[in-house]
Write an enzyme that holds these catalytic residues in place. Structure first.
Site, short mmCIF file in Angstrom:
data_model
loop_
_atom_site.label_atom_id
_atom_site.label_comp_id
_atom_site.label_asym_id
_atom_site.label_seq_id
_atom_site.Cartn_x
_atom_site.Cartn_y
_atom_site.Cartn_z
N GLN A 132 0.44 -1.07 -0.25
CA GLN A 132 0.62 0.33 -0.43
C GLN A 132 1.09 0.97 0.45
OE1 GLN A 132 -4.32 0.43 0.15
NE2 GLN A 132 -2.91 2.24 -0.32
N ASP A 222 -7.08 6.34 7.86
CA ASP A 222 -7.23 4.58 8.13
C ASP A 222 -7.76 4.91 9.20
OD1 ASP A 222 -6.87 2.21 7.48
OD2 ASP A 222 -5.92 1.67 8.65
N1 NVA Z 1 -5.17 -0.76 8.98
C1 NVA Z 1 -6.05 -1.14 8.14
C2 NVA Z 1 -5.82 -1.22 6.78
C3 NVA Z 1 -7.03 -2.12 5.64
C4 NVA Z 1 -6.30 -2.13 3.89
C5 NVA Z 1 -6.51 -2.63 8.58
O1 NVA Z 1 -5.65 -3.63 8.81
O2 NVA Z 1 -7.70 -3.47 8.33
N1 CP Z 2 -5.34 -1.32 0.80
C1 CP Z 2 -6.33 -2.25 1.04
O1 CP Z 2 -5.07 -2.80 1.39
O2 CP Z 2 -7.66 -2.57 0.70
P1 CP Z 2 -7.71 -4.25 0.44
O3 CP Z 2 -8.10 -4.70 1.82
O4 CP Z 2 -9.46 -4.35 0.11
O5 CP Z 2 -7.50 -5.05 0.45
#
Ligand code: NVA
Ligand code: CP
Length: 309
Positions: A132, A222
């Site tokens: 990401q 986030d």
């Molecule tokens: N911090 C979030 C990021 C999702 C792409 C998670 O770990 O759920």
């Molecule tokens: N940002 C991200 O990793 O999205 P997903 O959880 O949809 O893969």
């Protein structure tokens, strides 16, 4: 063998080379220029958590590179029934050319690399999200024309995203500030990384979002509760109230400040609908860049950087 287990394993030069390759692959894809650099190779994709972007961008990316993506849900693998990761790594290494894994423990990703004999790519753990952040850096370069000297500001949880953003920003000459509630700071060794590579005021973590956002060129946020933290949702809603990217926060940033979000976004929680929509072109370019950045990672890891020699 080249892996992407966490971003701090990669040098600045490796990160920049990957961003350059990602730009080139994006250009080639937009202009219909074929680049089947991984023809005949197979990528296993192990998912122990949900995903939209990571799964689809890796599948499409591998296909565009002439290879084959194999989706492997942990519900269907023996790993979900307790087969040790050490054995899974040694077996899958005999069938596949590389593995991308999304899971909980960083140690599982490291164990795959230790016991397997093929490149391992981290598609998110509780600790970090390096793919990401490569897409994020690519997007910032695309919109701002540079990384060095810019200020990135993160608002919210000291989670996997923030850990990788600290490493990505400071490794590429950006400064980094963040606002996190007490008790939700990143782990100590990431703070140590910040102090080491963000000397001379280039690294700062505070509790006040307005203070962190002052003079920012990029604001990032986030979700308040990450995957696996569903039971803490109510507790976190209280802890993070006030840690929101909204129009008031944007008044203290630099002009032309970008807003990025890894997605999925929760409007009305970590970001308002108004700010999200005002920056939707940046946020969805960022999402698209997962494809291009990860194709570059796949090529770097699966050809040891020798694809175009
Ligand atoms: N911090 C979030 C990021 C999702 C792409 C998670 O770990 O759920
Ligand atoms: N940002 C991200 O990793 O999205 P997903 O959880 O949809 O893969």
């Amino acid at each position: 063998m080249k892996h992407l287990l966490k971003l701090e394993d990669w040098s600045t030069e490796e990160i920049i080379n990957t961003l350059n390759l990602a730009d080139q692959l994006k250009y080639e894809q937009k202009h219909g220029i074929e680049h089947k650099l991984l023809k005949g190779k197979t990528l296993g994709m192990i998912f122990e958590k949900s995903s939209t972007r990571t799964r689809v961008s890796f599948e499409v990316g591998m296909t565009q590179l002439g290879g084959y993506p194999l989706f492997l849900s942990s519900n269907d693998l023996q790993i979900g029934r307790g087969e040790p990761v050490e054995d899974t790594a040694r077996v899958l290494s005999r069938f596949l050319d590389a593995i991308m894994i999304r899971t909980f423990e960083q140690s599982e990703v490291e164990a795959l690399a230790e016991y397997g004999s093929i490149p391992i790519i981290n598609g998110l753990t509780d600790y970090c999200h390096p793919c990401q952040v490569l897409a994020d850096l690519m997007t910032i370069r695309e919109f701002k024309g540079k990384l060095e000297g810019l200020k990135m500001c993160f608002i919210g949880d000291g989670n996997n995203m923030m850990n990788s953003l600290i490493v990505g920003a400071l490794s590429t000459g950006m400064s980094f500030s963040a606002a996190c509630p007490k008790g939700y700071m990143p782990p100590e060794h990431i703070l140590e990384f910040g102090k080491k590579y963000g000397a001379n005021g280039k690294f700062e973590i505070v509790t006040d979002p307005m203070e962190a956002a002052k003079g920012a060129d990029v604001v990032y946020t986030d979700v308040w509760a990450s995957m696996g933290q569903e039971e803490e949702k109510k507790l976190r809603e209280k802890a993070f109230a006030g840690y929101q990217v909204n129009s008031e926060l944007m008044t203290v940033t630099n002009d032309e400040c970008m807003v990025l979000h890894c997605l999925p976004a929760h409007r009305g929680e970590e970001i308002t609908a108004e700010v999200f929509e005002a920056h939707a072109n940046e946020i969805f370019e960022e999402a698209e860049n997962r494809l291009h950045a990860q194709k570059a990672v796949l090529v770097e890891c699966m050809t040891d950087g020798k694809s175009r020699d």
